[in-house]
Design a protein around this motif. Structure first.
Motif, PDB file in Angstrom:
ATOM      1  N   ASN A  51      33.460  48.413  43.096  1.00 49.15           N
ATOM      2  CA  ASN A  51      35.070  48.265  43.327  1.00 49.15           C
ATOM      3  C   ASN A  51      35.544  47.533  42.075  1.00 49.15           C
ATOM      4  N   LEU A  52      34.774  47.290  41.103  1.00 50.62           N
ATOM      5  CA  LEU A  52      35.161  46.847  39.776  1.00 50.62           C
ATOM      6  C   LEU A  52      36.493  46.867  39.508  1.00 50.62           C
ATOM      7  N   TYR A  53      37.035  48.101  39.231  1.00 48.57           N
ATOM      8  CA  TYR A  53      38.400  48.294  38.909  1.00 48.57           C
ATOM      9  C   TYR A  53      39.594  47.888  39.996  1.00 48.57           C
ATOM     10  N   GLU A  54      39.310  48.388  41.160  1.00 45.36           N
ATOM     11  CA  GLU A  54      40.272  47.934  42.066  1.00 45.36           C
ATOM     12  C   GLU A  54      40.195  46.466  42.491  1.00 45.36           C
ATOM     13  N   HIS A  55      39.276  45.818  42.568  1.00 48.71           N
ATOM     14  CA  HIS A  55      39.150  44.284  43.148  1.00 48.71           C
ATOM     15  C   HIS A  55      39.016  43.480  41.781  1.00 48.71           C
ATOM     16  N   HIS A  56      38.705  43.819  40.554  1.00 50.99           N
ATOM     17  CA  HIS A  56      38.668  42.613  39.649  1.00 50.99           C
ATOM     18  C   HIS A  56      39.577  43.166  38.335  1.00 50.99           C
ATOM     19  N   VAL A  57      39.522  44.223  37.954  1.00 48.23           N
ATOM     20  CA  VAL A  57      40.347  44.671  36.745  1.00 48.23           C
ATOM     21  C   VAL A  57      41.681  44.692  37.042  1.00 48.23           C
ATOM     22  N   LEU A  58      42.143  45.591  37.850  1.00 45.65           N
ATOM     23  CA  LEU A  58      43.299  45.557  38.342  1.00 45.65           C
ATOM     24  C   LEU A  58      43.929  44.348  39.081  1.00 45.65           C
ATOM     25  N   HIS A  59      43.183  43.743  39.900  1.00 49.39           N
ATOM     26  CA  HIS A  59      43.451  42.239  40.302  1.00 49.39           C
ATOM     27  C   HIS A  59      44.148  41.498  39.206  1.00 49.39           C
ATOM     28  N   LYS A 100      45.587  34.205  43.837  1.00 49.85           N
ATOM     29  CA  LYS A 100      44.862  33.601  44.995  1.00 49.85           C
ATOM     30  C   LYS A 100      45.180  34.318  46.063  1.00 49.85           C
ATOM     31  N   GLY A 101      44.444  34.164  47.342  1.00 45.09           N
ATOM     32  CA  GLY A 101      44.455  34.763  48.515  1.00 45.09           C
ATOM     33  C   GLY A 101      44.613  33.826  49.730  1.00 45.09           C
ATOM     34  N   GLY A 102      44.922  34.397  50.871  1.00 45.80           N
ATOM     35  CA  GLY A 102      45.209  33.576  52.117  1.00 45.80           C
ATOM     36  C   GLY A 102      46.282  32.801  52.232  1.00 45.80           C
ATOM     37  N   ASN A 103      46.237  31.907  53.270  1.00 42.41           N
ATOM     38  CA  ASN A 103      47.300  30.906  53.515  1.00 42.41           C
ATOM     39  C   ASN A 103      47.466  29.720  52.621  1.00 42.41           C
ATOM     40  N   LEU A 104      48.490  29.731  51.697  1.00 39.30           N
ATOM     41  CA  LEU A 104      48.440  28.804  50.657  1.00 39.30           C
ATOM     42  C   LEU A 104      49.408  27.708  50.709  1.00 39.30           C
ATOM     43  N   GLN A 105      50.180  27.711  52.104  1.00 36.85           N
ATOM     44  CA  GLN A 105      50.837  26.721  52.235  1.00 36.85           C
ATOM     45  C   GLN A 105      50.743  25.609  51.798  1.00 36.85           C
ATOM     46  N   GLU A 144      49.700  49.807  45.524  1.00 39.37           N
ATOM     47  CA  GLU A 144      49.666  50.079  46.782  1.00 39.37           C
ATOM     48  C   GLU A 144      48.313  50.150  47.651  1.00 39.37           C
ATOM     49  N   GLU A 145      47.204  49.897  46.859  1.00 38.83           N
ATOM     50  CA  GLU A 145      45.944  50.200  47.391  1.00 38.83           C
ATOM     51  C   GLU A 145      45.601  49.247  48.679  1.00 38.83           C
ATOM     52  N   GLU A 146      45.236  49.697  49.632  1.00 38.69           N
ATOM     53  CA  GLU A 146      44.951  48.946  50.951  1.00 38.69           C
ATOM     54  C   GLU A 146      44.396  47.544  50.823  1.00 38.69           C
ATOM     55  N   TRP A 147      43.506  47.372  49.737  1.00 42.47           N
ATOM     56  CA  TRP A 147      42.905  45.915  49.564  1.00 42.47           C
ATOM     57  C   TRP A 147      43.775  45.015  49.278  1.00 42.47           C
ATOM     58  N   TYR A 148      45.134  45.338  48.734  1.00 44.02           N
ATOM     59  CA  TYR A 148      45.902  44.403  48.269  1.00 44.02           C
ATOM     60  C   TYR A 148      46.932  44.040  49.485  1.00 44.02           C
ATOM     61  N   GLU A 184      46.219  42.603  52.087  1.00 42.23           N
ATOM     62  CA  GLU A 184      45.600  41.213  52.755  1.00 42.23           C
ATOM     63  C   GLU A 184      45.971  39.976  52.074  1.00 42.23           C
ATOM     64  N   GLN A 185      47.359  39.512  52.094  1.00 44.65           N
ATOM     65  CA  GLN A 185      47.569  38.215  51.470  1.00 44.65           C
ATOM     66  C   GLN A 185      47.070  37.844  50.117  1.00 44.65           C
ATOM     67  N   LYS A 186      47.268  38.408  49.078  1.00 44.61           N
ATOM     68  CA  LYS A 186      46.844  38.350  47.810  1.00 44.61           C
ATOM     69  C   LYS A 186      48.065  37.954  46.901  1.00 44.61           C
ATOM     70  N   TYR A 187      48.080  36.979  46.356  1.00 49.43           N
ATOM     71  CA  TYR A 187      49.204  36.582  45.529  1.00 49.43           C
ATOM     72  C   TYR A 187      48.998  36.331  44.114  1.00 49.43           C
ATOM     73  N   VAL A 188      50.142  36.250  43.404  1.00 54.11           N
ATOM     74  CA  VAL A 188      50.353  35.455  42.063  1.00 54.11           C
ATOM     75  C   VAL A 188      51.057  34.425  42.153  1.00 54.11           C
ATOM     76  N   ILE A 189      50.589  33.340  41.875  1.00 53.37           N
ATOM     77  CA  ILE A 189      51.261  31.856  41.922  1.00 53.37           C
ATOM     78  C   ILE A 189      51.602  31.669  40.444  1.00 53.37           C
ATOM     79  N   TYR A 190      52.973  31.454  40.514  1.00 52.95           N
ATOM     80  CA  TYR A 190      53.438  31.007  39.051  1.00 52.95           C
ATOM     81  C   TYR A 190      53.855  29.341  39.482  1.00 52.95           C
ATOM     82  N   LEU A 191      53.607  28.723  38.189  1.00 51.44           N
ATOM     83  CA  LEU A 191      53.821  27.226  38.634  1.00 51.44           C
ATOM     84  C   LEU A 191      54.364  26.903  37.127  1.00 51.44           C
ATOM     85  N   PRO A 192      55.607  26.732  36.865  1.00 53.03           N
ATOM     86  CA  PRO A 192      56.019  26.101  35.491  1.00 53.03           C
ATOM     87  C   PRO A 192      55.643  24.689  35.349  1.00 53.03           C
TER      88      PRO A 192
END
Length: 208
Positions: free
Chosen positions: A44-52, A168-173, A193-197, A199-207
């Motif tokens: 799953n290199l491309y879907e789970h690592h490169v595209l991520h 990051k993934g999961g509950n980030l509160q 749109e892939e199924e793997w995405y 499940e709670q996967k985020y880009v966090i931006y913090l200035p």
């Protein structure tokens, strides 16, 4: 499987396409010697690592001349895919584990990636100034901020103010709570749109 990259980034050049396509064989070869991706996940290199890794590129288009630090890069994620996509941005990849940095260096060498500079270094010892620090699930956000805030440049050159972009993934509160007034979370499934995405996967931006 590198077609998944073209699907979301249709404007990549032939050279970029060649570099992305080369990653599969290189990571399979190196992963057999030094485990940087779980063995069952290498397919799953491309879907789970490169595209991520490239989800960050859906949040910012790094301007030429930008400098980016990949903190805790492991075998080169998200730094190497981003460096392929942004050839006029300088990327420094650091990790405290020397053998992982060796993999990142060998991959860069093999695909002729000139704007990517892996180095065996702990984040505490990194002295440089960067527009952005990127990372992929290295440590809780407050801990990351403590280490890298010294590395964020005052000079602004991108549409987005300088800071941290991490995957990051999961509950980030809990870990985003100290920054709740300024932190931005973007669900990656809004880009891919892939199924793997789903499940709670985020880009966090913090200035910073």
């Amino acid at each position: 499987m590198e077609d998944i990259i073209r699907k979301y980034f249709p404007h990549i050049t032939d050279e970029q396409n060649r570099q992305f396509a080369a990653l599969d064989a290189l990571y399979r070869e190196w992963n057999a010697k030094i485990n940087v991706i779980s063995r069952k996940d290498i397919d799953n290199l491309y879907e789970h690592h490169v595209l991520h890794s490239l989800a960050i590129a859906k949040c910012i288009n790094f301007r030429p001349g930008s400098k980016v630090l990949d903190f805790g890069t492991g075998g080169g994620f998200p730094g190497i895919p981003l460096a392929i996509l942004f050839p006029e941005t300088e990327f420094k990849l650091i990790d405290g584990t020397g053998k992982k940095i060796r993999v990142a260096q060998e991959v860069c060498n093999a695909i002729g990636l000139k704007n990517c500079h892996p180095e065996h270094l702990r984040g505490e010892d990194e002295k440089g100034k960067y527009d952005f620090v990127v990372s992929r699930a290295v440590m809780p956000l407050p801990d990351l901020v403590k280490i890298v805030k010294k590395n964020i440049s005052k000079e602004q050159r991108n549409a987005l103010p300088n800071g941290i972009l991490c995957l990051k993934g999961g509950n980030l509160q809990a870990e985003t709570q100290p920054f709740h007034k300024i932190v931005e979370l973007t669900d990656i499934h809004t880009f891919f749109e892939e199924e793997w995405y789903k499940e709670q996967k985020y880009v966090i931006y913090l200035p910073l």
